[in-house]
Design an enzyme around this catalytic site. Structure first.
Site, mmCIF file in Angstrom:
data_model
loop_
_atom_site.group_PDB
_atom_site.id
_atom_site.type_symbol
_atom_site.label_atom_id
_atom_site.label_comp_id
_atom_site.label_asym_id
_atom_site.label_seq_id
_atom_site.Cartn_x
_atom_site.Cartn_y
_atom_site.Cartn_z
ATOM 1 N N HIS A 21 -6.983 -6.534 -0.318
ATOM 2 C CA HIS A 21 -5.913 -5.536 -0.313
ATOM 3 C C HIS A 21 -4.756 -5.919 0.607
ATOM 4 C CE1 HIS A 21 -4.104 -1.603 -0.745
ATOM 5 N NE2 HIS A 21 -4.139 -1.417 0.553
ATOM 6 N N TYR A 38 -2.136 11.069 1.942
ATOM 7 C CA TYR A 38 -2.965 11.306 0.760
ATOM 8 C C TYR A 38 -2.907 12.765 0.326
ATOM 9 C CZ TYR A 38 -4.822 6.666 1.606
ATOM 10 O OH TYR A 38 -4.940 5.308 1.768
ATOM 11 N N ASP A 85 0.853 -1.185 0.000
ATOM 12 C CA ASP A 85 0.000 0.000 0.000
ATOM 13 C C ASP A 85 0.897 1.245 0.000
ATOM 14 O OD1 ASP A 85 -2.892 1.074 0.418
ATOM 15 O OD2 ASP A 85 -1.812 1.940 2.105
#
Length: 314
Positions: free
Chosen positions: A291, A229, A128
């Site tokens: 994920h 982010y 990730d």
């Protein structure tokens, strides 16, 4: 002349009996802990187990070093495995400000850990956001990257391409827009829920492991988590999203895992990865795994990783 069965024979020898890896003693009480000091005095916590060639593991969102518990238990028989807490998480420092989570600094944190341990290179493993850091580390610190292992994070160029052209990936990335616009106090910021230690650890299936996650997230900074982010993820998608300049090719051999049930990162982004590498690529797709493939398919990931690393260690 090559002996075509040599690699297969070694792979079979390294594969555990059914369930053996899952039953390995928990590493939580076995690891040693330390801190490396990165740029501007930011302390990066790590947990380490084993001796031998260095393997540095980098977690993603929302996670901490314990994500790698299955892999650490097995790889520590032949390697020194070091799993870090990225800045903002658990026992690492949590500097304030979006700019403190710029990718350049995240790459520098990994380099600081390697140097702190007295090494000049390592195998870099990332999942990730840790996968994005690992890609960037390999591209910009090639001399320090011996091998590269990526879990559920396509090459940045592949991800950008899908964000430009793939409607499903564009839809799947809407959560990132929420993170970019929002704050940890928003009651619906985390997939319609608030950001709490309990909601952030909801994906962890093992109830005992989940307790450790809750404790780690209670020590973490939720604003820092969103800053990954805000500092690094593309702000737009579709035709408005500009292509990346041609990145430096990765000079290390690469092993990639991708859980095909990932609802955030579309598997189409894996296509053409070989165009951005100078050496060999081993791609393992895992039907049914999501994920967090290192936990969803722990035995497969661990045995494959151990085989792949052992084949390349002299």
């Amino acid at each position: 002349m090559r002996k075509p069965l040599t690699g297969l024979a070694l792979a079979l020898a390294l594969l555990p009996a059914s369930g053996a890896l899952a039953q390995s003693p928990d590493v939580f009480a076995r690891v040693a802990h330390g801190h490396a000091v990165s740029e501007a005095g930011v302390k990066i916590h790590y947990a380490t187990l084993g001796t031998g060639p260095l393997v540095v593991m980098i977690h993603g969102f929302p996670d901490f070093w314990y994500s790698w518990r299955h892999q650490m238990a097995a790889l520590s028989e032949s390697f020194q495995v070091v799993a870090i807490d990225q800045r903002g998480y658990n026992l690492s420092d949590k500097p304030k400000g979006v700019e403190q989570y710029d990718m350049r600094l995240l790459v520098g944190d990994v380099a600081a850990v390697i140097r702190h341990l007295g090494r000049d290179k390592a195998t870099i493993v990332g999942h990730d956001w840790g996968g994005m850091v690992a890609w960037q580390f390999a591209m910009h610190q090639p001399a320090m990257t011996e091998r590269l292992v990526i879990l559920n994070l396509p090459h940045p160029s592949g991800l950008i391409r899908e964000l430009q052209t793939n409607p499903e990936q564009i839809r799947n990335s809407e959560y990132a827009r929420t993170f970019q616009r929002g704050s940890p106090t928003d009651p619906t910021v985390f997939f319609g829920r608030p950001m709490t230690a309990q909601t952030l650890s909801g994906w962890v299936r093992d109830p005992e492991a989940r307790k450790r996650y809750v404790e780690a997230f209670e020590r973490s900074d939720f604003e820092a988590m969103l800053n990954y982010y805000k500092a690094n993820y593309p702000r737009t998608s579709g035709p408005e999203l500009a292509s990346l300049p041609a990145p430096p090719k990765v000079k290390a051999p690469v092993l990639m895992f991708h859980g095909l049930a990932d609802t955030a990162l579309h598997a189409n982004a894996l296509s053409s990865t070989w165009d951005w590498l100078d050496q060999d690529l081993t791609l393992v797709t895992v039907p049914g795994a999501g994920h967090f493939v290192q936990q969803d398919a722990a035995d497969l990931v661990t045995s494959t990783m151990k085989w792949w690393l052992t084949m390349r260690t002299r």
